[in-house]
Design an enzyme around this catalytic site. Structure first.
Site, PDB file in Angstrom:
ATOM      1  N   ASP A   5      66.465  31.011  53.016  1.00 37.33           N
ATOM      2  CA  ASP A   5      67.758  31.213  52.375  1.00 37.33           C
ATOM      3  C   ASP A   5      67.536  31.727  50.959  1.00 37.33           C
ATOM      4  OD1 ASP A   5      70.752  30.661  52.672  1.00 37.33           O
ATOM      5  OD2 ASP A   5      70.300  29.653  50.784  1.00 37.33           O
ATOM      6  N   ILE A   6      68.219  32.805  50.601  1.00 43.21           N
ATOM      7  CA  ILE A   6      68.121  33.326  49.241  1.00 43.21           C
ATOM      8  C   ILE A   6      68.889  32.381  48.322  1.00 43.21           C
ATOM      9  CG2 ILE A   6      68.656  35.257  47.714  1.00 43.21           C
ATOM     10  CD1 ILE A   6      68.421  37.085  50.185  1.00 43.21           C
ATOM     11  N   ASN A  13      75.653  37.870  43.682  1.00 40.87           N
ATOM     12  CA  ASN A  13      76.686  38.837  44.038  1.00 40.87           C
ATOM     13  C   ASN A  13      77.770  38.925  42.967  1.00 40.87           C
ATOM     14  OD1 ASN A  13      75.487  39.635  46.438  1.00 40.87           O
ATOM     15  ND2 ASN A  13      76.628  38.184  47.670  1.00 40.87           N
ATOM     16  N   ASP A  22      73.630  43.390  48.887  1.00 44.89           N
ATOM     17  CA  ASP A  22      73.205  43.899  50.198  1.00 44.89           C
ATOM     18  C   ASP A  22      71.840  44.571  50.110  1.00 44.89           C
ATOM     19  OD1 ASP A  22      75.508  42.958  51.385  1.00 44.89           O
ATOM     20  OD2 ASP A  22      76.503  44.919  51.454  1.00 44.89           O
ATOM     21  N   GLU A  49      73.150  35.019  53.983  1.00 47.94           N
ATOM     22  CA  GLU A  49      71.911  35.277  53.240  1.00 47.94           C
ATOM     23  C   GLU A  49      70.733  34.502  53.818  1.00 47.94           C
ATOM     24  OE1 GLU A  49      73.734  31.650  51.525  1.00 47.94           O
ATOM     25  OE2 GLU A  49      74.555  33.596  52.038  1.00 47.94           O
TER      26      GLU A  49
END
Length: 134
Positions: A5-6, A13, A22, A49
Site C-alpha cells: 500500500d502506498i 493526490n 496516477d 493504491e
C-alpha cells in the site's frame, strides 16, 4: 501473499493532483514488477493504491525478503512527497505465508495479509510486517 500500500496516497493526490498520483502508481507498479523475478511470481493492482503479490512456494523469510526489497526500492525512487514524514513516497507491506493447515481458503490468507498490512501501517508506515498461517 504480499499486500503493498502506498503510504499517505490521499495526501499525495491532494498535494500533487490525481494525474501525478496516477503516474506515481504506474511508477510504483513498475518498481514492484522489477523486484519479483521468479517465473511463477505475479503482481496486480488490488483496489486504489494497493497491490497484491503472489509468491508461490515461498516461505516466510523469503516473502519478507521480497517485501523488504520492494519497500527499499520504492524509497530509492525518491519520488517527492513533501507533506510525508520522510519527504518521499513510501510503501507499507503486509505478508501472509500459508503452510496449508489452519488457513483452508484463499480468503483467509488474503485476510491475514491485509491484517499484516494494517499492522505495518500502525507501526509507523514505511514498514513490512509478516504473519504465518500454519
Amino acid at each position: 501473499i504480499l499486500f503493498v500500500d502506498i503510504d499517505h496516497v490521499e495526501l499525495y493526490n491532494d498535494t500533487y493532483g490525481h494525474q501525478t498520483g496516477d503516474d506515481t502508481l504506474a511508477t510504483v507498479a513498475r518498481c514492484i514488477s522489477e523486484n519479483i523475478r521468479r517465473p511463477g511470481d505475479s503482481a496486480a493492482r488490488y483496489g486504489g493504491e494497493e497491490f497484491v503479490i503472489v509468491l508461490p512456494h515461498t516461505d516466510a523469510a523469503g516473502a519478507l525478503a521480497v517485501a523488504e526489497a520492494i519497500r527499499k526500492a520504492v524509497a530509492r525512487l525518491g519520488i517527492e512527497h513533501a507533506p510525508a514524514a520522510l519527504g518521499h513516497v513510501t510503501v507499507s507491506i503486509g505478508a501472509a505465508t500459508w503452510q496449508g493447515q489452519v488457513a483452508d481458503t484463499v480468503a483467509s490468507v488474503i485476510r491475514a495479509a491485509d491484517e499484516a498490512l494494517y499492522s505495518a501501517k500502525a507501526g509507523g508506515r514505511n514498514k513490512t510486517f509478516g504473519t504465518i498461517l500454519v
